[in-house]
Design an enzyme around this catalytic site. Structure first.
Site, PDB file in Angstrom:
ATOM      1  CE  LYS A   9      -4.090  -2.251   2.109  1.00  0.00           C
ATOM      2  NZ  LYS A   9      -4.858  -2.202   3.332  1.00  0.00           N
ATOM      3  CE1 TYR A  49      -9.444  -3.017   0.209  1.00  0.00           C
ATOM      4  CE2 TYR A  49      -8.366  -0.924  -0.590  1.00  0.00           C
ATOM      5  CZ  TYR A  49      -8.295  -2.260   0.132  1.00  0.00           C
ATOM      6  OH  TYR A  49      -6.951  -2.281   0.647  1.00  0.00           O
ATOM      7  NE  ARG A 102      -2.534  -5.881   6.982  1.00  0.00           N
ATOM      8  CZ  ARG A 102      -3.412  -6.300   6.239  1.00  0.00           C
ATOM      9  NH1 ARG A 102      -4.093  -7.419   6.984  1.00  0.00           N
ATOM     10  NH2 ARG A 102      -4.128  -6.088   5.303  1.00  0.00           N
ATOM     11  CG  ASN A 112      -3.651  -2.457   6.964  1.00  0.00           C
ATOM     12  OD1 ASN A 112      -3.593  -2.063   5.337  1.00  0.00           O
ATOM     13  ND2 ASN A 112      -4.931  -3.204   7.048  1.00  0.00           N
ATOM     14  CG  HIS A 115      -5.183  -5.853  -0.815  1.00  0.00           C
ATOM     15  ND1 HIS A 115      -6.311  -6.202  -0.161  1.00  0.00           N
ATOM     16  CD2 HIS A 115      -5.158  -6.678  -1.876  1.00  0.00           C
ATOM     17  CE1 HIS A 115      -7.108  -6.784  -0.784  1.00  0.00           C
ATOM     18  NE2 HIS A 115      -6.339  -7.266  -2.137  1.00  0.00           N
ATOM     19  CD  GLU A 126      -8.629  -8.678  -4.133  1.00  0.00           C
ATOM     20  OE1 GLU A 126      -7.414  -9.280  -3.961  1.00  0.00           O
ATOM     21  OE2 GLU A 126      -9.253  -8.559  -3.434  1.00  0.00           O
TER      22      GLU A 126
HETATM   23  P1  RTP Z   1      -6.936  -5.604   2.828  1.00  0.00           P
HETATM   24  O1  RTP Z   1      -8.404  -6.000   2.069  1.00  0.00           O
HETATM   25  O2  RTP Z   1      -6.624  -4.154   2.457  1.00  0.00           O
HETATM   26  O3  RTP Z   1      -6.055  -6.922   2.448  1.00  0.00           O
HETATM   27  O4  RTP Z   1      -7.306  -5.971   4.571  1.00  0.00           O
HETATM   28  P2  RTP Z   1      -8.075  -6.927   5.051  1.00  0.00           P
HETATM   29  O5  RTP Z   1      -8.706  -7.846   4.102  1.00  0.00           O
HETATM   30  O6  RTP Z   1      -7.271  -7.358   6.380  1.00  0.00           O
HETATM   31  O7  RTP Z   1      -9.307  -6.109   5.799  1.00  0.00           O
HETATM   32  P3  RTP Z   1     -10.852  -5.634   5.043  1.00  0.00           P
HETATM   33  O8  RTP Z   1     -11.564  -5.977   6.113  1.00  0.00           O
HETATM   34  O9  RTP Z   1     -10.710  -6.125   3.785  1.00  0.00           O
HETATM   35  O10 RTP Z   1     -10.568  -4.096   5.191  1.00  0.00           O
HETATM   36  C1  RTP Z   1      -9.960  -3.415   4.010  1.00  0.00           C
HETATM   37  C2  RTP Z   1      -9.084  -2.231   4.604  1.00  0.00           C
HETATM   38  O11 RTP Z   1      -9.966  -1.185   5.308  1.00  0.00           O
HETATM   39  C3  RTP Z   1      -9.307  -0.707   6.045  1.00  0.00           C
HETATM   40  N1  RTP Z   1     -10.274  -0.798   7.506  1.00  0.00           N
HETATM   41  N2  RTP Z   1     -10.290   0.431   8.053  1.00  0.00           N
HETATM   42  N3  RTP Z   1     -11.224   2.074  10.230  1.00  0.00           N
HETATM   43  C4  RTP Z   1     -11.537   0.954  10.370  1.00  0.00           C
HETATM   44  O12 RTP Z   1     -12.123   0.415  11.208  1.00  0.00           O
HETATM   45  C5  RTP Z   1     -11.083   0.049   9.186  1.00  0.00           C
HETATM   46  N4  RTP Z   1     -11.392  -1.141   9.110  1.00  0.00           N
HETATM   47  C6  RTP Z   1     -10.713  -1.784   8.019  1.00  0.00           C
HETATM   48  C7  RTP Z   1      -7.955  -1.446   6.500  1.00  0.00           C
HETATM   49  O13 RTP Z   1      -7.148  -0.485   5.876  1.00  0.00           O
HETATM   50  C8  RTP Z   1      -8.190  -2.614   5.712  1.00  0.00           C
HETATM   51  O14 RTP Z   1      -6.905  -3.265   5.099  1.00  0.00           O
HETATM   52 MG    MG Z   2      -9.822  -7.403   2.475  1.00  0.00          MG
END
Ligand code: RTP
Ligand code: MG
Length: 148
Positions: A9, A49, A102, A112, A115, A126
């Site tokens: 990222k 997203y 992370r 973080n 991705h 993706e």
């Molecule tokens: P990613 O898709 O980026 O790999 O991350 P992930 O699967 O671990 O988490 P996901 O639930 O898909 O969330 C996507 C990204 O959104 C941001 N986020 N912010 N402010 C908040 O509460 C919050 N929750 C999620 C994070 O940067 C996360 O990587």
């Molecule tokens: Mg995700």
């Protein structure tokens, strides 16, 4: 062979972590089959997203992921989707174990570092969103007797 989509990222690129992150997946034994430094458009970010578009942090997420270059990659290997997620650690770096990407390099959930696709369906979606088939190079490691 299974493939996944991983992306350093904008915070990871700004912090010079591309090499560190590539190194971890190479040393683990996975194979890089495609990679590029790129600037994500708003359209691509919203599509990527899309599953989060009703969430309160969606605007921030799109603003952040488009705020600077990212390093997009496709990696190949047995069980690479799940293993890469484990090597990344939990979404919130505050909860991610030391030794994970992370856990070692992140501080806040919004920034973080990396991705990774979370399922075979999202990996396929993706990879196709970010790469043309002709940008992916699958190859077999050669007899390395000529490398010293
Ligand atoms: P990613 O898709 O980026 O790999 O991350 P992930 O699967 O671990 O988490 P996901 O639930 O898909 O969330 C996507 C990204 O959104 C941001 N986020 N912010 N402010 C908040 O509460 C919050 N929750 C999620 C994070 O940067 C996360 O990587
Ligand atoms: Mg995700």
């Amino acid at each position: 062979m299974e493939k996944t989509f991983l992306m350093v990222k904008p915070d990871g690129v700004q912090r010079n972590l591309i090499g560190e992150i590539v190194n971890r997946f190479e040393r683990k034994g996975f194979q890089l089959v495609g990679a590029k430094l790129m600037q994500i458009s708003n359209e691509l970010a919203s599509e990527h997203y899309g599953e989060h578009k009703e969430r309160p942090f969606f605007g921030e997420l799109v603003d952040f992921i488009t705020s600077g270059p990212v390093f997009a990659m496709v990696w190949e290997g047995e069980n690479v989707i799940k293993t890469a997620r484990e090597m990344m650690g939990k979404t919130n770096p505050a909860e991610a174990a030391p030794g994970t990407i992370r856990g070692d390099f992140g501080v806040t959930v919004g920034k973080n570092v990396i991705h990774g696709s979370d399922s075979p369906e999202s990996a396929e979606r993706e990879i196709n969103l970010f790469f043309d088939q002709k940008e992916l190079v699958s190859y077999t490691k050669q007899d390395q007797s000529w490398i010293y």
